[in-house]
Design a protein around this motif. Structure first.
Motif, mmCIF file in Angstrom:
data_model
loop_
_atom_site.group_PDB
_atom_site.id
_atom_site.type_symbol
_atom_site.label_atom_id
_atom_site.label_comp_id
_atom_site.label_asym_id
_atom_site.label_seq_id
_atom_site.Cartn_x
_atom_site.Cartn_y
_atom_site.Cartn_z
ATOM 1 N N PRO A 57 0.829 -1.209 0.000
ATOM 2 C CA PRO A 57 0.000 0.000 0.000
ATOM 3 C C PRO A 57 0.860 1.255 0.000
ATOM 4 O O PRO A 57 2.036 1.231 0.385
ATOM 5 C CB PRO A 57 -0.786 -0.125 1.320
ATOM 6 N N TYR A 76 -2.839 -1.516 -5.337
ATOM 7 C CA TYR A 76 -1.633 -0.812 -4.935
ATOM 8 C C TYR A 76 -1.248 0.247 -5.972
ATOM 9 O O TYR A 76 -1.705 0.218 -7.119
ATOM 10 C CB TYR A 76 -0.482 -1.809 -4.773
ATOM 11 N N ASP A 207 2.573 -8.970 1.651
ATOM 12 C CA ASP A 207 2.894 -7.966 0.642
ATOM 13 C C ASP A 207 4.328 -7.490 0.820
ATOM 14 O O ASP A 207 5.094 -8.029 1.618
ATOM 15 C CB ASP A 207 1.900 -6.796 0.682
#
Length: 355
Positions: A57, A76, A207
């Motif tokens: 993010p 993203y 992530d």
């Protein structure tokens, strides 16, 4: 010859690392300049392929001082989001970037270092090299590679899948760039993913932020303490998850040599190929430091922290973990820059050695 432009600190490279360091030096009222070879802001992000996205993010992909704004679209941030952010960041803090200035060499000159470029000479008490790796792509020396008459490009120069539609394409390299390019090409071309080892896929909920923190923990931890996940492991961004659902993420082991029309596999069979895309990584772009005799046979500079051992007026940042944990990433650049700025200020405030 005109006198060189002088600053206490000159940063070579205006990408994410150069800007992060510039933020801290500006805040500390250090006299500095940033020399950037690109025609505009963004560093190596200017050369990413069209569909490139971050692994994390926006909030985990920020430079110091100003968080990256969340994207206005789902998912993203994209390459264009990053370019917009870096350009606005540079303007927000009025960072003294001079471009395009391509540095050819750094030389010793008494108590300073001189910087030679096609746009003039510069001089500084301290030089920080932050040129990254994009301009130095690595392609292995495979037998017959020069004979191959099809297309060959490195991922550094890959833009979009359209030119490869309907072709037989080998994507070589088992990292994130290889996975994302395979995912993008598979619906429109006959793609084989060539990897030395079976690709390592991270869980869907891991992530880039988690990946970075694990890499930092691994570097700070005791020898043998290796948390799962490394920078080379593949993050399951949406396009890669979709490719997995289609069954497009299988891989084959490397070919042994190349021919004019294709490749030869380990079992002796040959295969006609239209194009090869090399996703085989990069090496530090350090040609401009060759005159200082600091670049070792492995292509790196021996450091204490980020400071050159052979030439203490030279510092390096942003080339990979050997210049700071995760220093080649957006989130890692901020951490590395903070420590580097403190070291530079300490060096600049130290009394000159007596003669």
């Amino acid at each position: 010859m005109t006198d060189p432009q002088f600053h206490d600190v000159i940063i070579i490279g205006g990408g994410q690392m150069g800007l992060s360091l510039g933020y801290y030096l500006r805040r500390a009222s250090v006299d500095f300049a940033i020399l950037d070879a690109e025609p505009g802001p963004g560093g190596s992000w200017r050369h990413g392929w069209d569909s490139l996205r971050l692994f994390s993010p926006a909030g985990y992909s920020s430079l110091p001082g100003w968080p990256m704004p969340p994207p206005v679209h789902p998912g993203y941030p994209t390459r264009n989001d990053v370019l917009d952010y870096l350009g606005r960041y540079e303007a927000r803090y009025a960072l003294p970037v001079q471009r395009p200035v391509r540095v050819d060499a750094v030389e010793r000159n008494a108590d300073r270092l001189d910087i030679l470029s096609g746009q003039g000479r510069f001089s500084a008490r301290v030089v920080v090299s932050a040129t990254g790796t994009w301009s130095h792509p690595y392609i292995p020396d495979i037998e017959g590679r020069d004979l191959f008459q099809g297309a060959q490009i490195h991922s550094a120069h890959y833009v979009a899948p359209d030119p490869f539609a309907g072709q037989t394409v080998l994507v070589v390299g088992g990292g994130n760039s290889g996975a994302q390019i395979v995912a993008e090409l598979a619906p429109m071309a006959h793609v084989l993913w060539v990897t030395t080892h079976d690709p390592q896929f991270l869980p869907d909920d891991v992530d880039g932020h988690v990946l970075f923190e694990r890499a930092v923990a691994r570097m700070k931890g005791p020898p043998g303490d290796t948390p799962v996940g490394g920078i080379g492991d593949i993050v399951m961004v949406p396009s890669v998850r979709e490719a997995r659902a289609r069954g497009d993420l299988g891989s084959v082991h490397p070919f042994t040599r190349m021919t004019a029309s294709g490749v030869v596999w380990a079992d002796g069979s040959d295969m006609a190929v239209d194009a090869v895309i090399w996703c085989t990584g990069f090496r530090p772009a350090l040609d401009h430091l060759s005159g200082l005799d600091v670049v070792e046979s492995d292509g790196k500079v021996r450091l204490e922290g980020q400071q050159s051992i052979k030439e203490p007026r030279l510092w390096l940042a942003g080339y990979g973990d050997w210049t700071g944990p995760g220093s080649a990433t957006l989130m890692g650049a901020a951490r590395t820059a903070r420590d580097l700025a403190a070291g530079l200020q300490k060096q600049l405030s130290a009394p000159a050695p007596s003669s």
